[in-house]
Scaffold this active site. Structure first.
Site, PDB file in Angstrom:
ATOM      1  N   GLU A  53      25.716  -1.146  19.024  1.00  0.00           N
ATOM      2  CA  GLU A  53      25.070  -0.796  20.294  1.00  0.00           C
ATOM      3  C   GLU A  53      23.555  -0.786  20.163  1.00  0.00           C
ATOM      4  O   GLU A  53      22.837  -1.250  21.053  1.00  0.00           O
ATOM      5  CB  GLU A  53      25.570   0.567  20.768  1.00  0.00           C
ATOM      6  N   ASP A 111      27.058   2.982  14.992  1.00  0.00           N
ATOM      7  CA  ASP A 111      25.858   2.390  14.407  1.00  0.00           C
ATOM      8  C   ASP A 111      24.645   3.211  14.827  1.00  0.00           C
ATOM      9  O   ASP A 111      24.682   3.933  15.821  1.00  0.00           O
ATOM     10  CB  ASP A 111      25.697   0.927  14.804  1.00  0.00           C
ATOM     11  N   HIS A 120      29.333   5.182  19.826  1.00  0.00           N
ATOM     12  CA  HIS A 120      29.027   4.145  18.827  1.00  0.00           C
ATOM     13  C   HIS A 120      28.662   4.807  17.507  1.00  0.00           C
ATOM     14  O   HIS A 120      28.077   5.892  17.481  1.00  0.00           O
ATOM     15  CB  HIS A 120      27.923   3.193  19.306  1.00  0.00           C
TER      16      HIS A 120
END
Length: 452
Positions: free
Chosen positions: A156, A92, A90
């Site tokens: 996430e 983020d 991920h």
């Protein structure tokens, strides 16, 4: 590490990896658009998409997920008849918290004492780079022997389940024989580890209302119900005297059967202050991998600076509950809400709002993919055998993938060893771990392609 062509290639690519991680860390890609501009997350998503295109991926797409964020998908075809492996990471990140507490700026990758510091360096932008390094090493040494799908999630850390919902609505997209989740890590640096279980997660906002408006504490204090005091009592009810999590009806006696975690080592890893006790009882591994854990993540209350002598009419908090494998998260949601309501004192009005949740996960470690991973780790970490550990954190997508693709093997690896301090200030990644885990993944893909 003994000389081998894959390892030599990865080593030669490390300067480029540092440059790329520097670029990726620079995006303030926190998927909370009340705090950070959406453009920062979009910039990170586009960076990942461009990187996949540059490596020859097909069907690269920015997927608009139901929670308002984007996940990046790409497909790299392998030889005809080959197996398919899904690689997950991920882009983020968690907010940097107190930026003044960082030794170097959180969104500027900075080398210090042999580590690379920056938000997301280990969790999980480093995971994106790990996947790229592994694939480049294989391409330079005979080619990628399996079909590869890559998915880089955009939310996430928020736990809002956007990619999970998207996958459930498009089940064919992420179908694979094996899934490698690059969002876990080694038990400690230099000890190759796969994560065989994850606790589930619940995020719940609780709000207490007691008055129509704030009151003067001198004029009304002593009889008027204080919403903040009521909330404090509610939150305190989530812990026993020794700190054990206590949610009415939720078992808290699970036992971890696997790698042990020494108390003193845990104190050092967690940086517990001298004289402060650990909470709970029994083995540390039981407490962090096999039992529930409630955490007060935030409280809306007047700050100390500027506070007035007032009784608070309303107060709210965000509560996180980690749920061990074997406990259904939907049932845990009901138990947590019922507990919060039952323990609100003085007849104060209470409301609970579910913000996010994800099921716990337990892997089948007897599968061929685990044999292929063990062999890869033995080469990348000479003299070390692969270890199995739990993880107290949550990756909601794991159970969704396990449900969608029941025959798929799921492995969790990554860069988040204790020194990485993920989610805290001064997060960092060990470049040696990035190098070794990239070699591990490349060799795993080769081993897995040859397995039956």
């Amino acid at each position: 590490m003994p000389s081998n062509p894959v390892a030599e290639t990865v080593a030669s690519l490390m300067p480029r990896a540092k440059e790329e991680l520097t670029e990726l860390v620079a995006f303030k890609s926190v998927a909370d658009f009340d705090q950070y501009p959406r453009s920062e997350s979009e910039g990170a998503a586009n960076w990942v998409a461009d990187a996949l295109r540059a490596e020859g991926f097909q069907d690269v797409a920015l997927l608009d997920t139901p929670d308002g964020t984007q996940s990046v998908y790409g497909y790299l075809p392998g030889p005809e008849g080959a197996k398919t492996v899904l690689l997950y990471a991920h882009y983020d990140v968690q907010p940097p918290l107190d930026e003044t507490a960082w030794v170097s700026p959180p969104f500027e990758l900075t080398e210090r004492d042999g580590r690379w510091y920056g938000r997301g360096a280990a969790d999980c932008k480093g995971g994106v780079i790990m996947h790229l390094l592994a694939l480049r090493a294989l391409k330079a040494n005979g080619g990628v022997p399996v079909h590869i799908k890559v998915i880089a999630e955009g939310s996430e850390e928020m736990g809002t389940g956007g990619l999970q919902q998207y996958a459930e609505a498009h089940p064919e997209l992420l179908a694979a024989d094996t899934v490698v989740i690059g969002d876990a890590g080694n038990f400690r640096a230099g000890l190759p580890t796969v994560t065989s279980s994850l606790r589930g997660m619940i995020l719940m906002r609780v709000k207490v209302d007691a008055l129509e408006g704030n009151l003067h504490s001198g004029q009304f204090g002593g009889a008027a119900p204080d919403a903040l005091a009521a909330l404090i009592r509610v939150l305190d009810s989530l812990r026993a005297e020794d700190g054990t999590t206590t949610v009415d009806g939720l078992a808290s006696d699970g036992v971890w059967d696997g790698l042990a975690y020494d108390d003193e080592q845990f104190r050092e890893d967690a940086k517990v202050l001298d004289g402060v006790d650990l909470v709970g009882s029994d083995a540390v591994a039981d407490r962090i991998w096999a039992r529930p854990a409630a955490t007060v993540l935030g409280i809306d209350a007047p700050p100390v600076v500027g506070a007035t002598p007032s009784i608070q009419a309303s107060a709210r908090a965000l509560v996180g509950l980690r749920v061990p494998p074997g406990v259904d998260v939907q049932q845990a949601v009901k138990l947590l809400e019922a507990h919060l309501v039952a323990h609100t004192p003085w007849g104060a009005r209470v409301s609970c709002e579910l913000i996010g949740h994800g099921q716990a996960f337990r892997a089948d470690t007897s599968s061929p993919a685990y044999e292929a991973m063990a062999a890869a780790m033995a080469v990348a970490y000479p003299g070390q055998e692969m270890q199995y550990a739990g993880h107290g954190g949550s990756i909601p997508l794991c159970n969704a993938l396990a449900a969608l693709y029941p025959t798929a093997e799921i492995l969790l690896i990554g860069l988040s060893e204790p020194e990485a301090q993920i989610h805290a200030v001064n997060e960092s990644v060990s470049p040696e771990e990035l190098e070794r885990m990239s070699v591990t993944e490349a060799l795993f893909l080769r081993n897995y392609a040859e397995s039956r």
